[in-house]
Enzyme design. Structure first.
Site, PDB file in Angstrom:
ATOM      1  N   GLU A 226       0.887  -1.176   0.000  1.00 26.00           N
ATOM      2  CA  GLU A 226       0.000   0.000   0.000  1.00 26.00           C
ATOM      3  C   GLU A 226       0.906   1.202   0.000  1.00 26.00           C
ATOM      4  OE1 GLU A 226      -1.014   2.906   1.237  1.00 26.00           O
ATOM      5  OE2 GLU A 226      -2.944   2.714   2.229  1.00 26.00           O
ATOM      6  N   CYS A 260      -2.170   8.909   3.009  1.00 28.95           N
ATOM      7  CA  CYS A 260      -2.094   8.477   1.613  1.00 28.95           C
ATOM      8  C   CYS A 260      -3.411   8.695   0.877  1.00 28.95           C
ATOM      9  CB  CYS A 260      -1.712   7.002   1.544  1.00 28.95           C
ATOM     10  SG  CYS A 260      -0.038   6.651   2.101  1.00 28.95           S
TER      11      CYS A 260
END
Length: 457
Positions: A226, A260
């Site tokens: 990720e 993010c």
């Protein structure tokens, strides 16, 4: 040496030594031996352990939250919420894991054939600083419920948070189930290559992900990555501008924008561009930046000064390239690593704040001549983590979601992670999924079982 600095003051608060070779070997042995025991436990036993850990977190919420506030500057209200969310993740897999891993009957020429999901072994999680508890449990809760043991290499800037996470499992009676490793880059590479480690999960930068993925692939080990994002939010002409401005302001400044999946490129149809900007500016201007330990603080410091300096260079360069700064944009004086909430408009795709990931409270607003152009701009990025669409026409927004190159799309709502739903990216934002039923299936042996004799026909 892991050295933690309080980003609110810029002062060192504590330091921890790296693990020596003897300590590391002992932890690898404990993880491998623990896996042999743990893989034989029932789902009920695994669930009970995760629920104990979750309750320990809830009981100790204030202390755990303040560790985050101290080490990486998360506002205390947000930090408490993160502890609760991490506990929820553990509870979710305790309650739903057995169902996610139920054997799947498949018809074949066998008398009976099915697929069962078995644990792999010890899984290494490599984690960043920006959500120390949530990202740890997003990694470990599904892996543990599936019957794996875990090793955690956390970020060196949150060493006390990492120690506290591992201590929860000691208190719960399974110290070998999740162990904290204090490693440098070379030591981490050694652990990835160790035969006792069967898989790797990394949350971090695209550069780190590329290195870890290559190393894991050379060992023929599965990995989940990720990575970064430059997430677009499309505000179309028929959107509820008040609601969009409210939610996107929040999305941009949670954790001082150090997320993010924050809204990093807000792409607005030109017919509503100015009224949207006015609404967004008013909301951003009302936010209070300050000491993250205070209850009223909404925006805390940037976690490190090097990150703050890099953020300021992105803002300054973009202003020089023609962006208009309506709020912030100036590096503050005084102690700590604070950066003001900043609003940049008239941003074009070539500007630095558009083509690079920004990790801070920087709202970037771009104009598109149409929904089609907004979509093209959204996909014009090497990243593909998450996106949002704001429109009164939900059916059209759903159709547009199919054309957005991202692993997650929210329509008329904030982009967030949820234990019930899979999360992950494509392109430069990584591969694999965490959370939801898909997340627990990343680190299992999907084993086919065929029972004869073969059947005719």
């Amino acid at each position: 040496m892991f050295i933690a600095t309080n980003p609110t003051t810029g002062e060192e608060i504590h330091r921890y030594p790296l693990d020596d070779a003897e300590t590391l070997e002992a932890r690898l042995q404990e993880a491998a031996a623990g896996f042999i025991r743990w893989r034989k436990t029932s789902f009920e036993e695994r669930a009970a352990l995760l629920k104990r850990v979750a309750q320990l977190m809830r009981d100790d919420q204030e202390r755990l939250a303040r560790l985050m506030t101290l080490e990486m500057g998360k506002p205390i209200v947000e930090a408490r919420g993160e502890v609760q969310k991490a506990a929820w993740c553990a509870e979710h897999y305790a309650e739903q894991g057995a169902g996610y891993l139920a054997p799947l009957e498949l018809a074949s020429d066998a008398k009976h054939s099915y697929v069962q999901y078995l644990p792999l072994g010890t899984v290494l999680g490599i984690l960043p600083w920006n959500a120390p508890f949530w990202l740890a449990f997003r990694f470990c809760a599904p892996a543990i419920m599936a019957g794996n043991s875990c090793l955690m290499k956390h970020d060196p800037h949150v060493p006390a948070c990492a120690e506290a996470i591992a201590e929860l499992f000691t208190q719960a009676g399974a110290p070998w189930l999740l162990q904290n490793l204090r490693l440098d880059k070379e030591q981490t590479a050694t652990v990835i290559q160790d035969d006792r480690v069967r898989a790797v999960s990394l949350t971090g930068s695209s550069g780190a992900g590329s290195q870890v993925a290559a190393l894991a692939a050379r060992q023929i080990k599965p990995s989940v990555l990720e990575l970064g994002g430059s997430d677009p939010s499309l505000v179309l002409a028929d959107a509820d501008l008040d609601k969009a401005a409210e939610v996107l302001a929040l999305s941009r400044i949670i954790n001082a924008g150090q997320s993010c999946i924050a809204a990093k490129r807000i792409i607005v149809e030109e017919s509503v561009y100015q009224p949207f900007v006015e609404r967004l500016q008013a909301r951003l201007a009302d936010l209070k930046m300050g000491d993250p330990a205070e209850e009223s603080t909404q925006v805390g410091p940037i976690a490190r000064d090097d990150l703050r300096q890099a953020l300021h260079r992105q803002v300054s360069n973009s202003i020089q390239q023609g962006a208009r700064c309506l709020l912030g944009g100036e590096l503050p004086t005084g102690p700590g690593y604070f950066y003001p909430v900043t609003l940049l408009t008239q941003v074009t795709p070539a500007m630095q704040v558009s083509c690079e990931e920004t990790f801070g409270p920087i709202a970037v607003v771009m104009s598109a001549s149409s929904a089609a152009q907004a979509l093209a701009m959204a996909n014009d990025t090497p990243y593909g983590l998450a996106a949002s669409i704001w429109s009164a026409d939900v059916a059209s927004a759903e159709a547009m979601a199919r054309d957005i190159e991202a692993g997650q799309v929210s329509i008329n709502g904030i982009v967030k992670t949820d234990p019930r739903l899979p999360s992950g990216g494509i392109k430069g934002s990584g591969y694999g999924r965490e959370l939801g039923p898909q997340g627990i299936l990343e680190f299992v042996n999907v084993q086919q079982v065929w029972i004869g004799p073969a059947q005719a026909g």
